[in-house]
Enzyme design. Sequence first.
Site, PDB file in Angstrom:
ATOM      1  N   HIS A 167      -7.751   9.387   7.901  1.00 38.08           N
ATOM      2  CA  HIS A 167      -8.342   8.327   8.519  1.00 38.08           C
ATOM      3  C   HIS A 167      -9.396   8.515   9.522  1.00 38.08           C
ATOM      4  CE1 HIS A 167      -4.930   6.413   6.394  1.00 38.08           C
ATOM      5  NE2 HIS A 167      -3.988   6.673   7.348  1.00 38.08           N
ATOM      6  N   LYS A 175       0.629  -1.225   0.173  1.00 42.37           N
ATOM      7  CA  LYS A 175      -0.058  -0.101  -0.218  1.00 42.37           C
ATOM      8  C   LYS A 175       0.749   1.147   0.061  1.00 42.37           C
ATOM      9  CE  LYS A 175      -3.858   2.398   0.624  1.00 42.37           C
ATOM     10  NZ  LYS A 175      -4.852   1.909   1.768  1.00 42.37           N
ATOM     11  N   SER A 227       0.555   6.041  -0.660  1.00 41.72           N
ATOM     12  CA  SER A 227      -0.182   7.124  -1.021  1.00 41.72           C
ATOM     13  C   SER A 227      -0.098   7.182  -2.513  1.00 41.72           C
ATOM     14  CB  SER A 227       0.362   8.261  -0.314  1.00 41.72           C
ATOM     15  OG  SER A 227       0.344   8.295   1.068  1.00 41.72           O
ATOM     16  N   THR A 261      -0.783  11.916   0.102  1.00 44.38           N
ATOM     17  CA  THR A 261      -1.801  12.503  -0.789  1.00 44.38           C
ATOM     18  C   THR A 261      -2.116  13.902  -0.008  1.00 44.38           C
ATOM     19  OG1 THR A 261      -2.171  10.476  -1.999  1.00 44.38           O
ATOM     20  CG2 THR A 261      -3.720  12.390  -2.590  1.00 44.38           C
ATOM     21  N   ALA A 262      -2.410  13.674   1.254  1.00 44.27           N
ATOM     22  CA  ALA A 262      -3.104  14.810   2.101  1.00 44.27           C
ATOM     23  C   ALA A 262      -2.024  15.870   2.010  1.00 44.27           C
ATOM     24  CB  ALA A 262      -3.041  14.372   3.758  1.00 44.27           C
TER      25      ALA A 262
END
Length: 283
Positions: A150, A56, A58, A111-112
Amino acid sequence: MTPIRLGISTCPNDTFTFHAILERRIDLRGLTFEVELLDVEELNRRLFAGDFDIAKASFHAALHLAGALGVLPVGAALGFGVGPLLLSSGAQSRPSGAATSRVLCPGEHTTATLLYKLFHPDQGTLEQVVFSDIMPALESGDADFGVCIHEGRFTWRERGLTFVEDLGEVWEAETGTPLPLGGILARTRLPLDTITTVTDVLADSLAYALGHRQDTVPTMRRYAQELTEDVMFQHVDLYVNEWTADLGDTGRAALAMLSEQAAKLGLLTPDTPPLQVFDWSRH
């Protein structure tokens, strides 16, 4: 077969999706996995270091890793209404250009962080911390603003924080596409039949989780002990959706838009290759 080095996040949407793999509830089709569960920014760093075959990450990180890694069409967190929230510690309504404002983000390649830089360029002094440290820092007044991801979407009110902006809603208004947060990356050097088999197994694992929701609770709780079952399933119901089952054309278009926006910010070099999504049809 050599074990596949697999990294996934500790977030409920990932432990839900991978539960049947972790607990061997399904046929793994001859595959074996060596699994590590980590914070997403740690996964990003470990992928840059070459530590995983499949992990996983981003999608911001994925853009920088294009060429060496591609995206599996199953397992992504992408959608409408899924974006990070910009929160404040109190009176400040919006960040300003003042360098004195301390803005916490959950990792350089999340990505934030990309969204904050895109919509609030040169506003405040950015600091990167583990995502779980952001809301406590806001509560204590140690930071002015925080980009929260989250479970922060569900718990900020009860923690007395101030809502500033939903960065996902800004993305949707600006681009008209769902927000691509993160997905499962695989090394392009892996045999294509291995990538296809992993995708099939992941699709089986997701289908199992959707059909056996309560069976996933112990796995989710193992890595999110501070969350209630209700919050864990709010998390799952938000981040696990039709594009988790298959990115499809809409997901691919959203990734292309993310690449375009990152290039506008100068975050990608001109020679960065396009991000590949592996071809797949349900076997």
